[in-house]
Design a protein around this motif. Structure first.
Motif, PDB file in Angstrom:
ATOM      1  N   GLU A 258       0.837  -1.208   0.000  1.00 60.01           N
ATOM      2  CA  GLU A 258       0.000   0.000   0.000  1.00 60.01           C
ATOM      3  C   GLU A 258       0.870   1.256   0.000  1.00 60.01           C
ATOM      4  O   GLU A 258       0.632   2.206  -0.755  1.00 60.01           O
ATOM      5  CB  GLU A 258      -0.912   0.010   1.220  1.00 60.01           C
TER       6      GLU A 258
ATOM      7  N   ASP B 131       1.091   3.855  -3.182  1.00 61.87           N
ATOM      8  CA  ASP B 131       0.709   5.260  -3.024  1.00 61.87           C
ATOM      9  C   ASP B 131       1.851   6.205  -3.409  1.00 61.87           C
ATOM     10  O   ASP B 131       1.611   7.299  -3.929  1.00 61.87           O
ATOM     11  CB  ASP B 131       0.292   5.543  -1.574  1.00 61.87           C
TER      12      ASP B 131
ATOM     13  N   SER C  66       0.185   5.239  -7.759  1.00 58.53           N
ATOM     14  CA  SER C  66      -1.002   6.037  -7.461  1.00 58.53           C
ATOM     15  C   SER C  66      -0.827   7.486  -7.901  1.00 58.53           C
ATOM     16  O   SER C  66      -1.751   8.104  -8.423  1.00 58.53           O
ATOM     17  CB  SER C  66      -1.315   5.983  -5.962  1.00 58.53           C
TER      18      SER C  66
END
Length: 296
Positions: free
Chosen positions: A95, A99, A103
């Motif tokens: 994650e 990010d 992302s």
């Protein structure tokens, strides 16, 4: 996306990307057939598809390689225990790195690739749980070895994603693959006449020199150890080994055939009389080549 006033995934595709019914069905079919990354390339999406325009395929590969290195580095010299703590830490790091990289490039569209990648990671973890190794020897290690061609020596360099000790005297050299072009070297090469080398024939016969080069480069670094090399198809959780049940004499013979053909290819590269030409059979090869202008 289901529930309330939120649009369905199909509606979202059509509204945002102009996808057709066939495109949606293709996406679902890719997911169901175990090819979630393939699902990101839905046939029928507009060419202005923001996700694919903003994202280079190498970005995904770099993200996966960095994540796997960061996750497994603490286990060099040992093995990971795929318990709840490991899995929780894996996805926490995934994650964070998603990010920080993908992302930001994809912005609002990143959730789709996020879900596709994390589905792939779940499959990868399940595969790793059942893969028996003694210990991880190295990650992202850099190795080199000279190869002689006539009066010239060429330095071959290899950056190896991972090396595992799989039994007392055998190492497995692993190369992670996130794309669709997972080309395994052909082993049906006994009939190739090396003295009449032809690059097109060599391409069809050998397909790829990557794994044989890895074996050649690492031989002096791990003397006395048996070496095998494999492509790890991350999308499908498939580990494809170069050597399966071949005897040592067969392995040596085939590796020499690969290397003889590689030497002939290098001879052509340094011969000013032989021009560079583009590979017109697959446009993606030239698109990803750092030296494509030399052929134009």
């Amino acid at each position: 996306i289901i529930g309330g006033n939120q649009p369905t995934l199909a509606t979202w595709f059509i509204d945002v990307y102009g996808g057709t019914k066939g495109a949606i069905q293709g996406f679902v079919r890719d997911i169901a057939s175990g090819d979630p990354l393939g699902g990101a390339n839905v046939v029928g999406l507009k060419e202005t598809d923001q996700m694919m325009n903003d994202l280079d395929s190498r970005d995904v590969g770099n993200f996966v390689h960095k994540l796997f290195e960061d996750v497994f580095r603490p286990y060099i010299g040992g093995v990971a225990q795929f318990d709840n703590i490991f899995v929780k830490n894996f996805f926490k790091m995934a994650e964070k790195e998603f990010d920080a990289s993908l992302s930001k490039k994809m912005k609002a569209d990143s959730f789709l690739l996020h879900d596709l990648l994390f589905t792939v990671f779940e499959r990868f973890i399940e595969k790793e749980k059942n893969r028996k190794i003694i210990k991880i020897m190295n990650l992202e290690g850099e190795y080199e070895r000279l190869i002689n061609i006539g009066s010239n020596d060429f330095k071959l360099k290899a950056r190896i994603d991972r090396i595992d000790l799989i039994n007392k005297n055998e190492l497995l050299i692993i190369d992670y693959k996130t794309g669709s072009r997972n080309i395994m070297p052909s082993k049906k090469n006994e009939n190739l006449v090396v003295k009449d080398f032809d690059r097109k024939a060599a391409k069809k016969t050998f397909k790829s020199f990557q794994l044989p080069i890895y074996l050649f480069v690492l031989q002096p670094h791990y003397m006395g150890m048996g070496l095998n090399a494999a492509l790890y198809d991350i999308k499908n959780g498939e580990l494809m080994k170069l050597w399966e049940d071949e005897k040592e004499t067969q392995k040596e013979k085939m590796l020499n055939i690969y290397l003889d053909s590689l030497r002939n290819l290098l001879k052509e590269i340094i011969d000013p009389k032989i021009p560079f030409v583009p590979d017109e059979e697959d446009e993606s090869i030239c698109e990803n080549c750092q030296y494509c202008l030399m052929c134009r």
